[in-house]
Motif scaffolding. Structure first.
Motif, mmCIF file in Angstrom:
data_model
loop_
_atom_site.group_PDB
_atom_site.id
_atom_site.type_symbol
_atom_site.label_atom_id
_atom_site.label_comp_id
_atom_site.label_asym_id
_atom_site.label_seq_id
_atom_site.Cartn_x
_atom_site.Cartn_y
_atom_site.Cartn_z
ATOM 1 N N LEU A 29 0.824 -1.218 0.000
ATOM 2 C CA LEU A 29 0.000 0.000 0.000
ATOM 3 C C LEU A 29 0.853 1.262 0.000
ATOM 4 O O LEU A 29 0.581 2.214 -0.740
ATOM 5 N N GLU A 30 1.876 1.286 0.822
ATOM 6 C CA GLU A 30 2.729 2.474 0.907
ATOM 7 C C GLU A 30 3.380 2.762 -0.438
ATOM 8 O O GLU A 30 3.459 3.916 -0.869
ATOM 9 N N SER A 31 3.818 1.703 -1.111
ATOM 10 C CA SER A 31 4.458 1.854 -2.408
ATOM 11 C C SER A 31 3.460 2.344 -3.455
ATOM 12 O O SER A 31 3.755 3.233 -4.254
ATOM 13 N N LEU A 32 2.259 1.751 -3.453
ATOM 14 C CA LEU A 32 1.230 2.143 -4.417
ATOM 15 C C LEU A 32 0.851 3.612 -4.241
ATOM 16 O O LEU A 32 0.830 4.382 -5.205
ATOM 17 N N ARG A 33 0.565 3.997 -3.015
ATOM 18 C CA ARG A 33 0.068 5.351 -2.767
ATOM 19 C C ARG A 33 1.157 6.406 -2.894
ATOM 20 O O ARG A 33 0.855 7.590 -3.099
ATOM 21 N N ALA A 34 2.412 5.992 -2.787
ATOM 22 C CA ALA A 34 3.506 6.933 -3.017
ATOM 23 C C ALA A 34 3.537 7.383 -4.472
ATOM 24 O O ALA A 34 4.101 8.433 -4.800
ATOM 25 N N ASN A 35 2.939 6.608 -5.361
ATOM 26 C CA ASN A 35 2.907 6.922 -6.789
ATOM 27 C C ASN A 35 1.627 7.630 -7.211
ATOM 28 O O ASN A 35 1.397 7.831 -8.402
ATOM 29 N N LEU A 36 0.792 8.007 -6.247
ATOM 30 C CA LEU A 36 -0.494 8.625 -6.542
ATOM 31 C C LEU A 36 -0.606 9.996 -5.894
ATOM 32 O O LEU A 36 -0.123 10.209 -4.780
ATOM 33 N N ALA A 37 -1.266 10.907 -6.587
ATOM 34 C CA ALA A 37 -1.657 12.191 -6.001
ATOM 35 C C ALA A 37 -3.134 12.395 -6.306
ATOM 36 O O ALA A 37 -3.633 11.937 -7.338
ATOM 37 N N LEU A 38 -3.822 13.069 -5.390
ATOM 38 C CA LEU A 38 -5.264 13.240 -5.523
ATOM 39 C C LEU A 38 -5.629 14.705 -5.277
ATOM 40 O O LEU A 38 -5.195 15.315 -4.307
ATOM 41 N N VAL A 39 -6.452 15.233 -6.179
ATOM 42 C CA VAL A 39 -7.053 16.555 -5.982
ATOM 43 C C VAL A 39 -8.534 16.401 -6.261
ATOM 44 O O VAL A 39 -8.922 15.991 -7.358
ATOM 45 N N SER A 40 -9.363 16.694 -5.254
ATOM 46 C CA SER A 40 -10.806 16.509 -5.433
ATOM 47 C C SER A 40 -11.544 17.804 -5.146
ATOM 48 O O SER A 40 -10.952 18.798 -4.691
ATOM 49 N N GLN A 41 -12.846 17.809 -5.420
ATOM 50 C CA GLN A 41 -13.653 19.001 -5.139
ATOM 51 C C GLN A 41 -13.779 19.220 -3.630
ATOM 52 O O GLN A 41 -13.953 20.345 -3.172
ATOM 53 N N ASP A 42 -13.693 18.135 -2.839
ATOM 54 C CA ASP A 42 -13.757 18.246 -1.380
ATOM 55 C C ASP A 42 -12.332 18.339 -0.838
ATOM 56 O O ASP A 42 -11.737 17.349 -0.430
ATOM 57 N N VAL A 43 -11.794 19.549 -0.886
ATOM 58 C CA VAL A 43 -10.404 19.752 -0.450
ATOM 59 C C VAL A 43 -10.313 19.576 1.056
ATOM 60 O O VAL A 43 -11.135 20.102 1.809
ATOM 61 N N VAL A 44 -9.314 18.810 1.491
ATOM 62 C CA VAL A 44 -9.076 18.606 2.919
ATOM 63 C C VAL A 44 -7.801 19.352 3.313
ATOM 64 O O VAL A 44 -6.721 19.060 2.802
ATOM 65 N N LEU A 45 -7.972 20.316 4.202
ATOM 66 C CA LEU A 45 -6.839 21.049 4.751
ATOM 67 C C LEU A 45 -6.880 20.924 6.267
ATOM 68 O O LEU A 45 -7.915 20.595 6.842
ATOM 69 N N PHE A 46 -5.757 21.206 6.891
ATOM 70 C CA PHE A 46 -5.630 21.014 8.335
ATOM 71 C C PHE A 46 -5.387 22.354 9.023
ATOM 72 O O PHE A 46 -4.869 23.294 8.411
ATOM 73 N N ASP A 47 -5.762 22.433 10.283
ATOM 74 C CA ASP A 47 -5.607 23.664 11.047
ATOM 75 C C ASP A 47 -4.142 23.854 11.401
ATOM 76 O O ASP A 47 -3.708 23.643 12.528
ATOM 77 N N ASP A 48 -3.384 24.239 10.382
ATOM 78 C CA ASP A 48 -1.935 24.401 10.510
ATOM 79 C C ASP A 48 -1.523 25.536 9.584
ATOM 80 O O ASP A 48 -2.367 26.256 9.050
ATOM 81 N N THR A 49 -0.235 25.691 9.362
ATOM 82 C CA THR A 49 0.233 26.753 8.481
ATOM 83 C C THR A 49 0.034 26.372 7.023
ATOM 84 O O THR A 49 -0.189 25.206 6.677
ATOM 85 N N VAL A 50 0.130 27.373 6.173
ATOM 86 C CA VAL A 50 0.051 27.128 4.729
ATOM 87 C C VAL A 50 1.143 26.151 4.308
ATOM 88 O O VAL A 50 0.893 25.188 3.580
ATOM 89 N N ALA A 51 2.370 26.403 4.764
ATOM 90 C CA ALA A 51 3.496 25.553 4.380
ATOM 91 C C ALA A 51 3.277 24.115 4.820
ATOM 92 O O ALA A 51 3.557 23.170 4.075
ATOM 93 N N ALA A 52 2.774 23.924 6.043
ATOM 94 C CA ALA A 52 2.563 22.575 6.563
ATOM 95 C C ALA A 52 1.467 21.844 5.780
ATOM 96 O O ALA A 52 1.496 20.618 5.654
ATOM 97 N N ASN A 53 0.500 22.576 5.239
ATOM 98 C CA ASN A 53 -0.549 21.953 4.451
ATOM 99 C C ASN A 53 -0.062 21.552 3.066
ATOM 100 O O ASN A 53 -0.557 20.585 2.491
ATOM 101 N N ILE A 54 0.882 22.285 2.529
ATOM 102 C CA ILE A 54 1.464 21.896 1.229
ATOM 103 C C ILE A 54 2.423 20.731 1.434
ATOM 104 O O ILE A 54 2.359 19.725 0.718
ATOM 105 N N ALA A 55 3.315 20.865 2.418
ATOM 106 C CA ALA A 55 4.287 19.805 2.721
ATOM 107 C C ALA A 55 3.699 18.895 3.787
ATOM 108 O O ALA A 55 4.150 18.888 4.933
#
Length: 585
Positions: free
Chosen positions: A411-437
């Motif tokens: 699973l770790e190997s498979l998902r390391a090769n995937l990126a997802l962008v959806s209409q339901d964006v999930v962000l966290f209560d953190d800094t902008v930089a921490a949400n990108i990285a």
């Protein structure tokens, strides 16, 4: 009843496994408890010589000893009691911490299907609330049982020494106490389970009312939400009252049986005293010890309530811990995928669904190709995309990535090769930089983060924020617009630089200006990647290498935009409808 006792015993043994790592501290606490409990019989034992010798003038030169002994007894009891209490509380808090971490680890590794089929409020309650009751059962109950049992044993030993006949007479109260405790235990457990469920309902109402606050206000839903909360709150009150009734009823029952025993003992002791069979000191010492027994016996009976609450909470906690995590049977580690995808006879049905969400999908995607999935709602587009990260497992068929079946890949190997962008964006209560990285990207340099943000057309609005990349964005990016949140999600995907990309209606909820900015960012993101695009607005996928039209879980058309328009099928119909609506507006 026997089955219930066995179940409770198994639960408690399992619970104690979390206490075992702190066995040394626990043993130290138990040792302090033993020493504290050993001081309990000393006070009534002191009464006998104090009354028999201290008041007859036979030991005047040693009178100072008795008050000194009293002070020393209570000083020793206080010191040992404090040490035992501190150590047990330390163990209790460590157990709570450990169980919560284990539960959260299991929670984030559970399959998506389990999370979707269980209310989030119930899962939150288990981790945030139920664990406290579990810890009380694992540590506080042990403290009470050990300490008070030792006190009872010590006092009973002294009573047997003074007058074994009267002591055995006190044993008449034991069956009555046992029956009372057994009678209320089942009701306590039942009411505790009901309280846990109702508490989860309260959290659910709160969560939905906060998340859907705009809808509540616009549709004047306040009375409805107040009614929902009021019902759940009142139910919780009723269950709490019933718990308290069951817990409180044991105390007067125990005291009633104890009063009968005390009355009998006093009567018989008075008869013995009149017959010169006992001294005043012996009688007072016996009565003192017997009265001192009431407090630990009451504590031992009261411990049933937190024990039953703890066992009910343990059932809830272990229900979560016993859930199987995501199936990761794969053994193959894929470095960086080329991005060749192949779907062969893929069939999938959601648990409990009447029909298949996917009914035999065959599809080839070449490396670097952009494939758009279009079709009416419920046609299976999102389901097909969700199978790539193995959020769900196929019922039939197989999906291959670079010739490897997805089930063969870790699973770790498979998902390391995937990126997802959806209409339901999930962000966290953190800094902008921490949400990108985020996640595996958290070690990225600030330069790489800024480069990803520039490519996602997000750098300018980020730098306009109070602290730039170090600005806190609030819960799920509440302080950002929809377009800004979407571009942060794109920057996150750009920083990951995965060869496979899933775009799930990434622009469907945006206004025209935001859509143009996000679309430009997406074009950067899609370069040299195998991309699956789930599209709502067909005008955004006209340049796709291949457009796959789905209906009722099947592929009914595929080709380029021009080819599908020429076929004049479902795609052409949908496109003409949208074109007419957009130009009419």
């Amino acid at each position: 009843m026997t089955g219930s006792v066995q179940q409770s015993t198994l639960l408690y043994r399992r619970l104690l496994q979390y206490v075992r790592p702190y066995g040394k501290v626990l043993a130290f606490a138990i040792g302090a408890m033993i020493l504290a409990a050993s001081t309990e019989p000393l006070f009534p034992a002191l009464m006998k010589p104090l009354l028999d010798k201290g008041f007859n003038g036979s030991g005047e030169q040693h009178l100072y000893r008795y008050p000194l002994f009293i002070v020393l007894i209570f000083l020793a009891r206080g010191i040992f009691g404090y040490v035992a209490s501190y150590c047990m509380n330390w163990v209790s808090n460590r157990v709570v911490c450990d169980i919560r971490e284990v539960m959260f680890e299991r929670l984030i590794r559970l399959p998506l299907g389990y999370l979707h089929s269980n209310p989030s409020s119930r899962l939150i309650t288990r981790i945030a609330s139920d664990v406290n009751s579990v810890a009380a059962a694992a540590t506080s109950v042990i403290t009470t049982v050990l300490r008070d049992s030792l006190v009872v044993v010590g006092l009973m030993s002294w009573l047997l020494y003074l007058n074994w006949r009267l002591t055995l007479l006190m044993g008449l109260i034991v069956p009555g106490i046992a029956i009372a405790i057994r009678g209320f235990s089942k009701r306590l457990r039942t009411m505790t389970r009901a309280s846990q469920e109702t508490n989860a309902t309260i959290i659910q109402v709160l969560q939905e009312s906060i998340d859907g606050n705009k809808v509540v206000k616009v549709y004047n839903g306040e009375p409805q939400e107040l009614a929902r909360f009021g019902k759940a709150n009142n139910d919780l009150r009723r269950f709490a009252v019933r718990q308290n009734v069951a817990a409180a009823a044991t105390t007067p029952i125990v005291q009633f049986f104890a009063s009968i025993a005390v009355a009998l003992v006093v009567y018989i002791a008075l008869l013995q005293s009149s017959g010169q069979q006992t001294t005043v000191g012996g009688f007072v010492s016996f009565i003192t010890a017997m009265l001192m027994l009431l407090a630990p016996i009451k504590s031992l009976t009261d411990v049933n309530a937190p024990l039953q609450r703890g066992l009910a909470a343990a059932e809830s906690v272990f229900t979560l811990l016993d859930q199987k995590p995501e199936d990761d049977r794969g053994t193959v580690t894929l470095a960086r995928a080329e991005g060749r995808l192949r779907f062969e006879g893929v069939r999938f049905r959601y648990p409990g669904a009447e029909r298949e969400a996917l009914a035999g999908i065959d599809l080839d995607v070449a490396p670097g190709q952009t494939v758009a999935l279009v079709g009416p709602s419920g046609s299976g587009k999102t389901t097909l995309a969700n199978l790539l990260p193995r959020f769900y497992h196929l019922n039939e068929g197989r999906i291959l990535l670079d010739g490897h079946e997805l089930e063969e890949l870790r699973l770790e190997s498979l998902r390391a090769n995937l990126a997802l962008v959806s209409q339901d964006v999930v962000l966290f209560d953190d800094t902008v930089a921490a949400n990108i990285a985020y996640g595996a990207l958290r070690g990225a340099s600030r330069a790489d983060v800024e480069a990803a943000a520039r490519a996602a057309y997000a750098h300018d609005f980020i730098m306009a924020m109070p602290q730039g990349y170090d600005t806190q964005i609030g819960e799920n990016g509440v302080r950002l617009s929809g377009g800004q949140r979407q571009r942060l999600a794109i920057a996150r995907a750009l920083l990951k630089n995965a060869p496979l990309l899933i775009l799930d209606e990434a622009t469907s909820a945006l206004d025209s200006e935001s859509e143009r900015q996000v679309q430009a960012a997406l074009e950067h993101l899609m370069e040299d990647r195998t991309t699956l695009v789930i599209a709502h607005r067909l005008s955004t996928i006209e340049k796709a290498d291949k457009i796959v039209v789905m209906e009722h879980g099947r592929v009914i058309e595929q080709g380029s935009h021009a080819e599908l328009l020429a076929q004049d099928g479902l795609y052409a119909k949908l496109y003409k409808m949208q074109y007419a609506l957009e130009h009419t507006a």
